[in-house]
Design an enzyme around this catalytic site. Sequence first.
Site, mmCIF file in Angstrom:
data_model
loop_
_atom_site.group_PDB
_atom_site.id
_atom_site.type_symbol
_atom_site.label_atom_id
_atom_site.label_comp_id
_atom_site.label_asym_id
_atom_site.label_seq_id
_atom_site.Cartn_x
_atom_site.Cartn_y
_atom_site.Cartn_z
ATOM 1 N N SER A 1 0.851 -1.194 0.000
ATOM 2 C CA SER A 1 0.000 0.000 0.000
ATOM 3 C C SER A 1 0.885 1.242 0.000
ATOM 4 C CB SER A 1 -0.892 0.007 1.239
ATOM 5 O OG SER A 1 -0.113 0.344 2.368
ATOM 6 N N LYS A 2 0.235 2.383 -0.025
ATOM 7 C CA LYS A 2 0.947 3.665 -0.040
ATOM 8 C C LYS A 2 1.946 3.766 1.112
ATOM 9 C CE LYS A 2 -1.121 7.107 -2.792
ATOM 10 N NZ LYS A 2 -1.926 6.323 -3.654
ATOM 11 N N ARG A 3 1.586 3.126 2.223
ATOM 12 C CA ARG A 3 2.472 3.189 3.391
ATOM 13 C C ARG A 3 3.847 2.558 3.110
ATOM 14 N NH1 ARG A 3 -1.130 0.288 6.963
ATOM 15 N NH2 ARG A 3 -2.517 0.597 5.234
ATOM 16 N N ASP A 4 3.913 1.735 2.081
ATOM 17 C CA ASP A 4 5.206 1.097 1.768
ATOM 18 C C ASP A 4 6.092 1.983 0.892
ATOM 19 O OD1 ASP A 4 4.747 -1.493 3.066
ATOM 20 O OD2 ASP A 4 3.076 -1.573 1.656
ATOM 21 N N GLY A 5 5.763 3.227 0.815
ATOM 22 C CA GLY A 5 6.643 4.135 0.080
ATOM 23 C C GLY A 5 6.026 4.577 -1.221
#
Length: 480
Positions: free
Chosen positions: A250-254
């Site tokens: 997801s976006k949280r992974d960069g």
Amino acid sequence: MTVRVRLAPSPTGSLHIGTARTGVFNWLFARHKGGTFILRIEDTDEERSKSEFTDNILSGLRWLGMNWDEGPFFQSQRLDLYSQAIQTLLDKGLAYRAYDTPEELEAMREAQKAKNQAPRYDNRHRDLTPDQQVAFEAAGRPAVIRFKIDDSRTITWNDMVRGPVTWQASDLGGDMVVARASSSTTIGQPLYNLAVVVDDIDMAITHVIRGEDHIANTAKQILLYEALGAAVPAFAHTPLILNQTGQKLSKRDGVTSISDFQKMGFVAPALANYMTLLGWSAPDAAEQFTLEEAAKQFSFDRVNKAGAKFDWDKLDWLNSQYLHAMEPAALLELALPYLQEAGYAVDAEADHSWLLPMMAMLAPSLTRLTDVVEQSRFFFTETVGFTDDAKAQVQLEGVPPVLEGVLSGLTAQSPATIDDLKALVNDVTKAQGVKKGLVMKSLRAALMGALQGPDLMESWLILRQRGFDIPRLKEALALS
Ligand code: GLU
């Protein structure tokens, strides 16, 4: 049978890596089979769909080299087709208008929750009497259109990735909404499952290849194919892309969108290559290939059921392989936008006589195109900042005379080749009675402002071409 597949992104965000990877598998399968790859933009969600996302999706696919044969088709331009299909379902008695208010639906869900039941529509408006309908209409209630789902049905298909898949219709949440609320005489905005099936029928799609998050939709869609009297295509549900901890990427992974990867300095063939490996392996275990090469060998037998872990190191490795193999001119063309973005003075007319040797020299040490920015910084400005250890180096006892020696050699001899520069280094080493290592290290510190960097002699020659070596040596000497 001619294979016809489609990629059906929703323009509610930039081209996501998951969608692009689904695109890769569709493309590979189409090319392997000599089939047709269709692009369809699913933009029926008026609020969330944006034309800049459509542009991002189209340019991302083009950049990756996934040319499509038909389309892009836009669902927003095909609304009549969906209304007609919904009307057919209504006429056949396979769909009906449901007048429930949001409050009523909420109360129904609360009651189910209280009894520990899974939330579902209890089909309460499936068999309204004409009088009840008239009363709801008279009350001005809007109606959604629901498609009847026979709870007793078992739905099965032979998934090209997952093998036989079975769903109980009773797990599908009750009669499903196929059109949003509208007045009792019109048909509201069609919903995803309906529009997809109508389009896949109309576009004669033979194989539906999409992410495994759509499995429950597939069960619903099969019922719609049957209701509309159409042949059911084959399905392949591709594994999700997971992060290192095993969760959906997801976006949280960069980064998650293709344009982000592009900005980070990945090149299209490397990214396309890597995405192919996210879930598929070549029969000959090759890891580096073009999309065309992969297409020759592609089959769903070699697509994993398990989620595919995203591995930055592997992507970096692949990217570096592509960069290392590239001709300097091609590499320069790719690197220019990054250099310009960093504010370096390079435009289309830039002097290639030093930029090309610079690219050739840097190529073997690049992992991402953005590395060029950092590694070439000292070629772009006449003066250079000194790192603390470079400063300390040029100030070491015995070093200033070495640098003076080089400086006077440069003025006297005007060396113009690497051999000339080497001869000058040898002369100074001898004349000063120092170790050659000291001369090299000090020159590096003076010319590059740092103790690490690309090849010293090649860099020096480029700096000479730029007219930067003499000012830098003077600058270094001024520090002592
Ligand atoms: N618009 C859907 C999505 O972006 C397409 C799914 C499908 O391929 O049917 O997830």
